[in-house]
Scaffold this motif. Structure first.
Motif, PDB file in Angstrom:
ATOM      1  N   LEU A  38      64.108  53.394  30.948  1.00 26.57           N
ATOM      2  CA  LEU A  38      64.417  52.084  30.372  1.00 26.57           C
ATOM      3  C   LEU A  38      65.312  51.285  31.320  1.00 26.57           C
ATOM      4  O   LEU A  38      66.295  51.818  31.833  1.00 26.57           O
ATOM      5  CB  LEU A  38      65.144  52.270  29.035  1.00 26.57           C
ATOM      6  N   LEU A  39      64.964  50.037  31.514  1.00 29.41           N
ATOM      7  CA  LEU A  39      65.845  49.114  32.241  1.00 29.41           C
ATOM      8  C   LEU A  39      66.135  47.941  31.300  1.00 29.41           C
ATOM      9  O   LEU A  39      65.253  47.123  31.033  1.00 29.41           O
ATOM     10  CB  LEU A  39      65.170  48.627  33.529  1.00 29.41           C
TER      11      LEU A  39
ATOM     12  N   ARG B  56      61.935  46.139  38.044  1.00 35.60           N
ATOM     13  CA  ARG B  56      61.061  46.401  36.888  1.00 35.60           C
ATOM     14  C   ARG B  56      60.005  47.439  37.258  1.00 35.60           C
ATOM     15  O   ARG B  56      59.718  48.361  36.488  1.00 35.60           O
ATOM     16  CB  ARG B  56      60.414  45.093  36.442  1.00 35.60           C
ATOM     17  N   ALA B  57      59.451  47.311  38.468  1.00 35.52           N
ATOM     18  CA  ALA B  57      58.435  48.274  38.923  1.00 35.52           C
ATOM     19  C   ALA B  57      59.049  49.672  39.041  1.00 35.52           C
ATOM     20  O   ALA B  57      58.420  50.667  38.666  1.00 35.52           O
ATOM     21  CB  ALA B  57      57.866  47.821  40.261  1.00 35.52           C
TER      22      ALA B  57
ATOM     23  N   GLN C  65      61.979  38.178  43.105  1.00 32.89           N
ATOM     24  CA  GLN C  65      61.378  39.250  43.917  1.00 32.89           C
ATOM     25  C   GLN C  65      62.137  40.567  43.701  1.00 32.89           C
ATOM     26  O   GLN C  65      61.532  41.609  43.417  1.00 32.89           O
ATOM     27  CB  GLN C  65      61.419  38.823  45.394  1.00 32.89           C
ATOM     28  N   GLU C  66      63.447  40.503  43.780  1.00 29.14           N
ATOM     29  CA  GLU C  66      64.257  41.707  43.558  1.00 29.14           C
ATOM     30  C   GLU C  66      64.075  42.224  42.125  1.00 29.14           C
ATOM     31  O   GLU C  66      63.973  43.425  41.897  1.00 29.14           O
ATOM     32  CB  GLU C  66      65.744  41.391  43.767  1.00 29.14           C
ATOM     33  N   ALA C  67      64.047  41.286  41.186  1.00 25.67           N
ATOM     34  CA  ALA C  67      63.923  41.665  39.774  1.00 25.67           C
ATOM     35  C   ALA C  67      62.592  42.382  39.535  1.00 25.67           C
ATOM     36  O   ALA C  67      62.525  43.371  38.789  1.00 25.67           O
ATOM     37  CB  ALA C  67      64.046  40.430  38.896  1.00 25.67           C
ATOM     38  N   GLU C  68      61.526  41.894  40.166  1.00 23.50           N
ATOM     39  CA  GLU C  68      60.213  42.539  40.002  1.00 23.50           C
ATOM     40  C   GLU C  68      60.233  43.955  40.573  1.00 23.50           C
ATOM     41  O   GLU C  68      59.637  44.870  40.005  1.00 23.50           O
ATOM     42  CB  GLU C  68      59.123  41.710  40.682  1.00 23.50           C
ATOM     43  N   GLU C  69      60.932  44.130  41.685  1.00 21.15           N
ATOM     44  CA  GLU C  69      61.033  45.485  42.274  1.00 21.15           C
ATOM     45  C   GLU C  69      61.768  46.424  41.326  1.00 21.15           C
ATOM     46  O   GLU C  69      61.409  47.596  41.184  1.00 21.15           O
ATOM     47  CB  GLU C  69      61.769  45.421  43.619  1.00 21.15           C
TER      48      GLU C  69
END
Ligand SMILES: NC(=O)c1ccc[n+]([C@@H]2O[C@H](COP(=O)([O-])OP(=O)(O)OC[C@H]3O[C@@H](n4cnc5c(N)ncnc54)[C@H](O)[C@@H]3O)[C@@H](O)[C@H]2O)c1
Length: 357
Positions: free
Chosen positions: A119-120, A110-111, A104-108
């Motif tokens: 770039l991330l 990326r968004a 969930q945190e990772a998706e935030e």
């Protein structure tokens, strides 16, 4: 052309490797600021590396500085906040592994990168090794055939690093999220980055903190000095299935009753198998099953791989090369880890949902 400006958030152990990577690029980049919640530590670090400005709050740093590149090298629970602040503040971000505490945190994160148009990159440093390059070359030349199985391990007999690494509130988990993430990612990378679909896993905490840090840190409840509590697993094992049938078997530990620390990554294809540690390939030639070695084969080299990771990050941030370890890869890995932990909790295989577009 003016020089690029970089900063580091989190001035602990691994930040030295990021700093070394940036120092190699001193003709085109300066590290102009560092940030750590421990102000004295950050100050000492800045003095050591001749960095002009020091902050204890990354929001303040992002408001005051105009940065091109930021490394996030905090403990895991601070990755999301620091990375999103840096991205929204206009910087490209290299965030250490694991990407976050959970998917969930990772998706935030990326968004946030998408929204900011920045770039991330995720710190899957093993992807930058000569061994990874060699394995991918064997794969691309078709010598392995279809890769359908991989066995990976990263086992320590008494190797919890101590401190926050043993406290789930800061780390998100134990050896699986800390060590397993490296070898699962490496196997997936060599296999061509298929999408995970399910995982079945087990975790144990039978040895607990007694042997943490080689027996040096005897936690009996909260660590007296820091307040950290030992709350992570000390061993994890799992099977992860991918959409093309590829399957990874992983074993990883901080504490385990084995002879000594060990680990390896093996991949098995329809034409050959490979051992990443040794560089050997096992296949059939002229009617015989043979072992083929590579002269001059190099395994993982800590210093050179971090230098390559940072250099490629800076290049990718300038559009000079594609990113080798994307935010999407980071999210997939967090989804795998989440599914393994969930499976260990429920005793059932857990489906992995696709990444939201
Ligand atoms: N790629 C690798 O091989 C590798 C190796 C070691 C560590 N790591 C990863 O690097 C990260 C850091 O690990 P470490 O061993 O350097 O830990 P560390 O404890 O030595 O350093 C972490 C630092 O982050 C600082 N920090 C925490 N929250 C902060 C915040 N909100 N703002 C600013 N600073 C903050 C802490 O004060 C500490 O100085 C972890 O995510 C870890 O998993 C990766």
């Amino acid at each position: 052309m003016s020089k690029l400006k970089a900063a580091i958030i989190g001035t602990g152990g691994i930040s030295n490797s990021h700093m070394d990577g940036y120092k190699q690029l001193s003709d085109r980049l300066d590290v102009v600021a560092v940030c750590d919640i421990d102000g004295d530590k950050a100050k000492r670090y800045a003095e050591k590396y001749d960095v002009p400005r020091v902050y204890t709050d990354y929001n303040e740093m992002m408001a005051k500085e105009e940065l091109d590149c930021v490394s996030v090298t905090t403990w895991n629970s601070a990755h999301k906040g620091a990375a999103i602040a840096a991205l929204r503040g206009g910087a490209n971000v290299l965030c250490e592994k694991p990407m976050a505490m959970n998917a969930q945190e990772a998706e935030e994160m990326r968004a946030a990168a998408k929204e900011a148009g920045k770039l991330l990159q995720i710190g899957f440093v093993r992807r930058f090794g000569a061994d990874a390059a060699r394995m991918c070359q064997l794969r691309d030349e078709g010598l392995l055939g279809d890769i359908y199985y991989s066995k990976v391990s990263y086992l320590r007999k008494d190797g919890c690093p101590g401190g926050w690494f043993g406290d789930k509130a800061y780390s998100g988990g134990g050896p699986l999220i800390d060590l397993g993430v490296h070898v699962i990612d490496m196997a997936r990378y060599i296999a061509g980055c298929p999408k995970p679909v399910s995982a079945y896993g087990v975790t144990f905490n039978n040895l607990g903190c007694k042997r943490a840090s080689g027996g040096q840190v005897a936690w009996a409840g909260p660590d007296k000095k820091t307040g950290y509590q030992y709350t992570v697993e000390d061993f994890a094992s799992a099977l992860v299935r991918f959409d093309n049938g590829f399957t990874i078997s992983v074993e990883t530990s901080f504490n385990l009753n084995i002879a000594g620390d060990c680990g390896n990554i093996e991949l098995f294809g329809t034409k050959a198998g490979v051992n990443v540690n040794s560089g050997e390939m096992y296949t059939t030639m002229a009617g015989k099953y043979v072992k083929v070695g590579t002269y001059g084969y190099k395994g993982f080299g800590f210093e050179s791989e971090f230098q390559r990771e940072v250099a490629e990050f800076v290049d990718a941030s300038q559009g000079l090369c594609p990113c080798r370890a994307t935010a999407e890869d980071g999210v997939w890995l967090m989804k795998i880890l989440d599914a393994i932990y969930e499976s260990a909790r429920t005793g059932k295989s857990v489906d992995i949902t696709p990444i939201a577009e």
